[in-house]
Design an enzyme around this catalytic site. Structure first.
Site, PDB file in Angstrom:
ATOM      1  N   HIS A 210       0.802  -1.229   0.000  1.00  0.00           N
ATOM      2  CA  HIS A 210       0.000   0.000   0.000  1.00  0.00           C
ATOM      3  C   HIS A 210       0.835   1.279   0.000  1.00  0.00           C
ATOM      4  CE1 HIS A 210       0.971  -0.117   4.264  1.00  0.00           C
ATOM      5  NE2 HIS A 210       0.671   1.156   4.315  1.00  0.00           N
TER       6      HIS A 210
HETATM    7  C1  UD1 Z   1      -2.357   4.806   6.242  1.00  0.00           C
HETATM    8  C2  UD1 Z   1      -1.139   5.241   7.042  1.00  0.00           C
HETATM    9  C3  UD1 Z   1      -0.056   4.180   6.942  1.00  0.00           C
HETATM   10  C4  UD1 Z   1      -0.589   2.805   7.316  1.00  0.00           C
HETATM   11  C5  UD1 Z   1      -1.799   2.497   6.437  1.00  0.00           C
HETATM   12  C6  UD1 Z   1      -2.399   1.156   6.704  1.00  0.00           C
HETATM   13  C7  UD1 Z   1      -0.637   7.668   7.150  1.00  0.00           C
HETATM   14  C8  UD1 Z   1       0.232   8.724   6.616  1.00  0.00           C
HETATM   15  N1  UD1 Z   1      -0.555   6.480   6.522  1.00  0.00           N
HETATM   16  O1  UD1 Z   1      -1.999   4.795   4.867  1.00  0.00           O
HETATM   17  O2  UD1 Z   1       0.995   4.509   7.831  1.00  0.00           O
HETATM   18  O3  UD1 Z   1       0.405   1.831   7.144  1.00  0.00           O
HETATM   19  O4  UD1 Z   1      -2.777   3.522   6.662  1.00  0.00           O
HETATM   20  O5  UD1 Z   1      -3.562   0.957   5.958  1.00  0.00           O
HETATM   21  O6  UD1 Z   1      -1.369   7.889   8.089  1.00  0.00           O
HETATM   22  N2  UD1 Z   1      -9.331   4.625   1.900  1.00  0.00           N
HETATM   23  C9  UD1 Z   1     -10.503   3.945   1.717  1.00  0.00           C
HETATM   24  N3  UD1 Z   1     -11.113   3.419   2.813  1.00  0.00           N
HETATM   25  C10 UD1 Z   1     -10.611   3.557   4.071  1.00  0.00           C
HETATM   26  C11 UD1 Z   1      -9.413   4.257   4.232  1.00  0.00           C
HETATM   27  C12 UD1 Z   1      -8.782   4.773   3.136  1.00  0.00           C
HETATM   28  O7  UD1 Z   1     -10.997   3.802   0.596  1.00  0.00           O
HETATM   29  O8  UD1 Z   1     -11.229   3.055   5.032  1.00  0.00           O
HETATM   30  C13 UD1 Z   1      -8.650   5.214   0.735  1.00  0.00           C
HETATM   31  C14 UD1 Z   1      -8.534   6.714   0.865  1.00  0.00           C
HETATM   32  O9  UD1 Z   1      -9.591   7.350   0.270  1.00  0.00           O
HETATM   33  C15 UD1 Z   1      -7.225   6.996   0.178  1.00  0.00           C
HETATM   34  C16 UD1 Z   1      -6.435   5.735   0.342  1.00  0.00           C
HETATM   35  O10 UD1 Z   1      -7.316   4.708   0.711  1.00  0.00           O
HETATM   36  O11 UD1 Z   1      -7.414   7.238  -1.185  1.00  0.00           O
HETATM   37  C17 UD1 Z   1      -5.346   5.895   1.341  1.00  0.00           C
HETATM   38  O12 UD1 Z   1      -5.825   6.121   2.676  1.00  0.00           O
HETATM   39  P1  UD1 Z   1      -4.988   6.977   3.745  1.00  0.00           P
HETATM   40  O13 UD1 Z   1      -5.607   6.897   5.097  1.00  0.00           O
HETATM   41  O14 UD1 Z   1      -4.740   8.307   3.193  1.00  0.00           O
HETATM   42  O15 UD1 Z   1      -3.568   6.315   3.792  1.00  0.00           O
HETATM   43  P2  UD1 Z   1      -3.109   4.803   3.741  1.00  0.00           P
HETATM   44  O16 UD1 Z   1      -2.431   4.602   2.430  1.00  0.00           O
HETATM   45  O17 UD1 Z   1      -4.220   3.869   4.130  1.00  0.00           O
END
Ligand code: UD1
Length: 367
Positions: A210
């Site tokens: 991820h």
């Molecule tokens: C976050 C953490 C990372 C952790 C990871 C585990 C930060 C900077 N990063 O990264 O350290 O290892 O979580 O998963 O805090 N999204 C969904 N559904 C959700 C959550 C997110 O669709 O429930 C999508 C968001 O819209 C976004 C993407 O996933 O486009 C990334 O989510 P985000 O929370 O920004 O960061 P992660 O890559 O999950």
């Protein structure tokens, strides 16, 4: 008798839930001393990224849900700060406990500190020395404002001391995520997870990806996918796909490539127990997650990390983990060398299931 200390324990994203679980359970064993409240920032909000963990880990319902959701780093961090500030002003907790290195960790630590509320950071002192990782920024800033630094390994203590942190603030307690793993392993082992994916113990790899550095660049992601497709011809791969990675697989036209591969077992994000069962039975774990490197070490399953650095060097020293970067030839070589040779894996110091108890022991000394 003194009133119990009011403690806000913050969780925001998937990797936080298994860390706050053991802490809350331990604090609730001392109800005369602590009133612990769970604050869920809502950084992760999909049921399979959040809700399922509450059920499986037996977490209490959050006392407050801040519902911040996704956004750019600045937006997400700012939204958490705005909402958490209101909660702190209203509740005036005596201590805020943050875990890990996600945006919610940083946001709540800064907010509390500016309101002169003491902060405890669980999983302090880890350093990748890679400032392009948002988590590294989060770790360094969170540690800088924290009053209690609970470290999972000796390297973390050294990092903090080198940065000039006073020794009295540092407490080597071990790894709280391993508390959760050891407590729930028997339950995970009773599930029929492997059969449901059509795999047998020791005859497949688990994969998670991820990190923006691996999944946001089409060329890099394509290169990684090519090696994985190759591997899946001789070793099945179970891949629970993170929302970020799924979006990019679709965007870069890579989803069809893997969906048509017989050896690729694709699924959405899985719950904690299924993931634990999958990791336990795997021949090999391929990941770019921080937590999985640690879980692999305790489960004694060889791990290949698709990064050039790790903030968790103890997983390499233990004989479990190996860094392979994100370039095809390096990943291919790492996979072959792991599959060809068996190595002994040692358990790191104090990864014994008692980290939460050690943390609470320190907090019980609060005046
Ligand atoms: C976050 C953490 C990372 C952790 C990871 C585990 C930060 C900077 N990063 O990264 O350290 O290892 O979580 O998963 O805090 N999204 C969904 N559904 C959700 C959550 C997110 O669709 O429930 C999508 C968001 O819209 C976004 C993407 O996933 O486009 C990334 O989510 P985000 O929370 O920004 O960061 P992660 O890559 O999950």
């Amino acid at each position: 008798m003194k009133a119990p200390k009011r403690i806000h324990v913050v969780a925001g994203a998937r990797p936080n839930f298994m860390k706050v679980g053991p802490l809350l359970a331990e604090m609730r064993r001392h109800r005369d001393r602590f009133t612990a409240q769970l604050i869920h920032t809502g950084q992760h909000y999909d049921p399979e990224m959040s809700e399922i963990f509450f059920e499986e880990l037996g977490l209490p319902r959050p006392d407050r849900s801040l519902g911040v959701g996704s956004g750019t780093h600045a937006e997400q961090t700012a939204k958490v700060m705005i909402e958490f500030e209101k909660a702190c002003v209203e509740d005036r907790p005596d201590l805020v406990v943050v875990v890990g290195d996600v945006n919610s960790t940083l946001a709540c630590a800064i907010t509390a500190k500016k309101l002169c509320i003491p902060v405890a950071h669980v999983e302090a002192g880890l350093r990748s020395r890679d400032w392009t990782m948002p988590e590294e920024v989060n770790r360094i800033v969170t540690d800088a404002v924290s009053d209690f630094l609970f470290t999972p390994s000796r390297d973390a203590d050294k990092n903090l001391l080198k940065e000039g942190v006073a020794a009295e603030r540092i407490h080597f307690v071990g790894n709280v995520m391993i508390d959760c793993l050891l407590a729930l392993l028997p339950k995970a082992e009773r599930r029929d997870t492997l059969a449901s994916f059509g795999v047998e113990a020791g005859r497949y790899a688990t994969l998670t990806l991820h990190r923006p550095s691996n999944v946001d660049d089409p060329d890099v992601f394509r290169g990684i996918v090519e090696v994985l497709v190759e591997l899946s011809r001789s070793l099945s791969i179970v891949w629970p796909i993170h929302p970020r990675s799924r979006k990019n697989l679709e965007r870069f036209g890579l989803l069809d490539k893997i969906a048509n591969c017989a050896g690729m077992k694709l699924t959405g994000p899985v719950g904690y127990l299924d993931m634990l069962a999958l990791n336990r039975g795997a021949r090999l774990i391929i990941t770019d997650s921080g937590g999985l490197q640690e879980e692999a070490t305790i489960l004694r399953v060889p791990c290949i990390t698709l990064r050039n650095n790790t903030e968790r060097p103890v997983t390499i020293e233990s004989g479990c983990n190996r860094l392979a970067g994100n370039e095809s030839s390096q990943i291919r070589a790492a996979i072959h060398s792991v599959l060809d040779a068996k190595r002994e894996i040692h358990t790191p110091e104090l990864w014994d299931g008692k980290a939460a108890a050690r943390i609470v022991e320190v907090l019980l000394r609060l005046p």
